[in-house]
Write a protein that holds these residues in place. Structure first.
Motif, PDB file in Angstrom:
ATOM      1  N   TYR A  85       0.838  -1.197   0.000  1.00  0.00           N
ATOM      2  CA  TYR A  85       0.000   0.000   0.000  1.00  0.00           C
ATOM      3  C   TYR A  85       0.879   1.255   0.000  1.00  0.00           C
ATOM      4  CZ  TYR A  85      -3.609   3.359   1.004  1.00  0.00           C
ATOM      5  OH  TYR A  85      -4.458   4.433   0.921  1.00  0.00           O
ATOM      6  N   ALA A  86       1.891   1.271   0.868  1.00  0.00           N
ATOM      7  CA  ALA A  86       2.779   2.439   0.956  1.00  0.00           C
ATOM      8  C   ALA A  86       3.503   2.678  -0.366  1.00  0.00           C
ATOM      9  CB  ALA A  86       3.778   2.253   2.086  1.00  0.00           C
ATOM     10  N   GLN A  87       3.928   1.597  -1.006  1.00  0.00           N
ATOM     11  CA  GLN A  87       4.610   1.735  -2.296  1.00  0.00           C
ATOM     12  C   GLN A  87       3.675   2.335  -3.343  1.00  0.00           C
ATOM     13  OE1 GLN A  87       5.771  -1.966  -4.111  1.00  0.00           O
ATOM     14  NE2 GLN A  87       7.385  -0.976  -5.303  1.00  0.00           N
ATOM     15  N   ALA A  88       2.445   1.832  -3.413  1.00  0.00           N
ATOM     16  CA  ALA A  88       1.474   2.365  -4.372  1.00  0.00           C
ATOM     17  C   ALA A  88       1.132   3.815  -4.048  1.00  0.00           C
ATOM     18  CB  ALA A  88       0.212   1.506  -4.378  1.00  0.00           C
ATOM     19  N   GLU A  89       0.977   4.115  -2.768  1.00  0.00           N
ATOM     20  CA  GLU A  89       0.630   5.472  -2.353  1.00  0.00           C
ATOM     21  C   GLU A  89       1.750   6.460  -2.677  1.00  0.00           C
ATOM     22  OE1 GLU A  89      -1.630   7.264   1.492  1.00  0.00           O
ATOM     23  OE2 GLU A  89       0.237   6.204   1.905  1.00  0.00           O
ATOM     24  N   SER A  90       2.996   5.988  -2.661  1.00  0.00           N
ATOM     25  CA  SER A  90       4.118   6.881  -2.983  1.00  0.00           C
ATOM     26  C   SER A  90       4.106   7.300  -4.455  1.00  0.00           C
ATOM     27  CB  SER A  90       5.455   6.209  -2.641  1.00  0.00           C
ATOM     28  OG  SER A  90       5.764   5.188  -3.572  1.00  0.00           O
ATOM     29  N   LEU A  91       3.420   6.527  -5.287  1.00  0.00           N
ATOM     30  CA  LEU A  91       3.331   6.837  -6.719  1.00  0.00           C
ATOM     31  C   LEU A  91       2.154   7.742  -7.047  1.00  0.00           C
ATOM     32  CD1 LEU A  91       4.042   3.244  -8.062  1.00  0.00           C
ATOM     33  CD2 LEU A  91       5.655   5.166  -7.908  1.00  0.00           C
ATOM     34  N   GLY A  92       1.133   7.697  -6.214  1.00  0.00           N
ATOM     35  CA  GLY A  92      -0.059   8.517  -6.405  1.00  0.00           C
ATOM     36  C   GLY A  92      -1.004   8.280  -5.249  1.00  0.00           C
ATOM     37  N   ASP A  93      -1.551   9.339  -4.697  1.00  0.00           N
ATOM     38  CA  ASP A  93      -2.291   9.170  -3.451  1.00  0.00           C
ATOM     39  C   ASP A  93      -3.804   9.049  -3.599  1.00  0.00           C
ATOM     40  OD1 ASP A  93      -2.792  11.777  -4.093  1.00  0.00           O
ATOM     41  OD2 ASP A  93      -2.182  12.612  -2.170  1.00  0.00           O
ATOM     42  N   SER A  94      -4.328   9.031  -4.806  1.00  0.00           N
ATOM     43  CA  SER A  94      -5.778   8.875  -4.927  1.00  0.00           C
ATOM     44  C   SER A  94      -6.137   7.400  -4.743  1.00  0.00           C
ATOM     45  CB  SER A  94      -6.288   9.375  -6.274  1.00  0.00           C
ATOM     46  OG  SER A  94      -6.117   8.401  -7.279  1.00  0.00           O
ATOM     47  N   PHE A  97      -6.181   5.514  -8.014  1.00  0.00           N
ATOM     48  CA  PHE A  97      -4.862   5.149  -8.509  1.00  0.00           C
ATOM     49  C   PHE A  97      -4.314   3.956  -7.739  1.00  0.00           C
ATOM     50  CE2 PHE A  97      -0.276   5.154  -8.275  1.00  0.00           C
ATOM     51  CZ  PHE A  97       0.079   5.203  -9.616  1.00  0.00           C
ATOM     52  N   ILE A  98      -4.421   3.995  -6.426  1.00  0.00           N
ATOM     53  CA  ILE A  98      -3.892   2.904  -5.595  1.00  0.00           C
ATOM     54  C   ILE A  98      -4.602   1.593  -5.925  1.00  0.00           C
ATOM     55  CG2 ILE A  98      -3.670   2.072  -3.217  1.00  0.00           C
ATOM     56  CD1 ILE A  98      -3.304   5.103  -2.451  1.00  0.00           C
ATOM     57  N   ALA A  99      -5.902   1.651  -6.103  1.00  0.00           N
ATOM     58  CA  ALA A  99      -6.656   0.445  -6.462  1.00  0.00           C
ATOM     59  C   ALA A  99      -6.142  -0.125  -7.775  1.00  0.00           C
ATOM     60  CB  ALA A  99      -8.145   0.763  -6.562  1.00  0.00           C
ATOM     61  N   GLN A 100      -5.950   0.734  -8.755  1.00  0.00           N
ATOM     62  CA  GLN A 100      -5.454   0.276 -10.051  1.00  0.00           C
ATOM     63  C   GLN A 100      -4.044  -0.295  -9.912  1.00  0.00           C
ATOM     64  OE1 GLN A 100      -5.463   3.279 -13.094  1.00  0.00           O
ATOM     65  NE2 GLN A 100      -5.124   1.790 -14.707  1.00  0.00           N
ATOM     66  N   GLU A 101      -3.214   0.375  -9.164  1.00  0.00           N
ATOM     67  CA  GLU A 101      -1.824  -0.063  -8.977  1.00  0.00           C
ATOM     68  C   GLU A 101      -1.759  -1.443  -8.293  1.00  0.00           C
ATOM     69  OE1 GLU A 101       2.281   0.392  -9.440  1.00  0.00           O
ATOM     70  OE2 GLU A 101       0.668   1.595 -10.285  1.00  0.00           O
ATOM     71  N   LEU A 102      -2.658  -1.680  -7.343  1.00  0.00           N
ATOM     72  CA  LEU A 102      -2.662  -2.943  -6.610  1.00  0.00           C
ATOM     73  C   LEU A 102      -3.524  -4.006  -7.288  1.00  0.00           C
ATOM     74  CD1 LEU A 102      -2.839  -1.680  -2.912  1.00  0.00           C
ATOM     75  CD2 LEU A 102      -0.824  -2.342  -4.255  1.00  0.00           C
ATOM     76  N   GLY A 103      -4.218  -3.635  -8.351  1.00  0.00           N
ATOM     77  CA  GLY A 103      -5.054  -4.594  -9.061  1.00  0.00           C
ATOM     78  C   GLY A 103      -6.253  -5.051  -8.256  1.00  0.00           C
ATOM     79  N   LEU A 104      -6.853  -4.103  -7.540  1.00  0.00           N
ATOM     80  CA  LEU A 104      -8.008  -4.400  -6.693  1.00  0.00           C
ATOM     81  C   LEU A 104      -9.115  -3.392  -6.952  1.00  0.00           C
ATOM     82  CD1 LEU A 104      -6.124  -5.091  -3.342  1.00  0.00           C
ATOM     83  CD2 LEU A 104      -7.349  -6.781  -4.733  1.00  0.00           C
ATOM     84  N   PRO A 105     -10.346  -3.746  -6.618  1.00  0.00           N
ATOM     85  CA  PRO A 105     -11.425  -2.765  -6.755  1.00  0.00           C
ATOM     86  C   PRO A 105     -11.271  -1.635  -5.731  1.00  0.00           C
ATOM     87  CG  PRO A 105     -12.297  -4.914  -6.072  1.00  0.00           C
ATOM     88  CD  PRO A 105     -10.822  -5.046  -6.199  1.00  0.00           C
ATOM     89  N   LEU A 106     -11.823  -0.490  -6.058  1.00  0.00           N
ATOM     90  CA  LEU A 106     -11.782   0.660  -5.163  1.00  0.00           C
ATOM     91  C   LEU A 106     -12.314   0.305  -3.783  1.00  0.00           C
ATOM     92  CD1 LEU A 106     -11.298   3.673  -4.696  1.00  0.00           C
ATOM     93  CD2 LEU A 106     -13.567   4.093  -5.675  1.00  0.00           C
ATOM     94  N   ARG A 107     -13.333  -0.519  -3.722  1.00  0.00           N
ATOM     95  CA  ARG A 107     -13.933  -0.945  -2.447  1.00  0.00           C
ATOM     96  C   ARG A 107     -12.892  -1.551  -1.501  1.00  0.00           C
ATOM     97  NH1 ARG A 107     -18.796  -5.359  -2.540  1.00  0.00           N
ATOM     98  NH2 ARG A 107     -18.785  -5.861  -0.328  1.00  0.00           N
ATOM     99  N   ALA A 108     -11.905  -2.249  -2.051  1.00  0.00           N
ATOM    100  CA  ALA A 108     -10.849  -2.858  -1.229  1.00  0.00           C
ATOM    101  C   ALA A 108      -9.983  -1.786  -0.580  1.00  0.00           C
ATOM    102  CB  ALA A 108      -9.996  -3.793  -2.073  1.00  0.00           C
TER     103      ALA A 108
END
Length: 119
Positions: A85-94, A97-108
């Motif tokens: 999560y921290a790695q994805a958040e360092s690339l973009g904080d929305s 964006f994090i959901a897309q980066e982690l390959g999960l739905p926004l709900r997750a």
């Protein structure tokens, strides 16, 4: 996905696929069974299985809003490490964006953040 299926098997829960007419998944406590809709994309399928495992973990017998929230947070804990999560958040904080980066739905992502706030 394999790790989630193995977790289900270790807990004696069968995972089946079928047509659920608008629902992503359902957990039948009395049968020890999870049914996933067969038309889900990979990210939604993973989150749904983890969510239904949350219902199994807590022994939920209904889909009350409180139970749904607990199952979402359980799923988020299974699928998202603090490091990823921290790695994805360092690339973009929305959250999108994090959901897309982690390959999960926004709900997750929303459930993950909600779980952090409640700790």
């Amino acid at each position: 996905m394999l790790a989630l299926l193995e977790l289900a098997e270790r807990r004696g829960i069968r995972v089946l696929y079928g047509h659920l007419d608008g629902r992503n998944g359902v957990y039948y406590h009395e049968l020890g069974m999870i049914i996933l809709d067969q038309g889900l994309c990979e990210s939604t399928e993973r989150f749904t299985l983890a969510h239904e495992l949350g219902h199994a973990h807590y022994g939920h017998l209904d889909s009350s809003p409180a139970n749904e929230m607990k199952a979402d947070e359980y799923a988020a804990r299974l699928l998202i490490s603090h490091e990823r999560y921290a790695q994805a958040e360092s690339l973009g904080d929305s959250h999108n964006f994090i959901a897309q980066e982690l390959g999960l739905p926004l709900r997750a992502i929303e459930a993950y953040c909600r779980g952090l706030v409640r700790k």
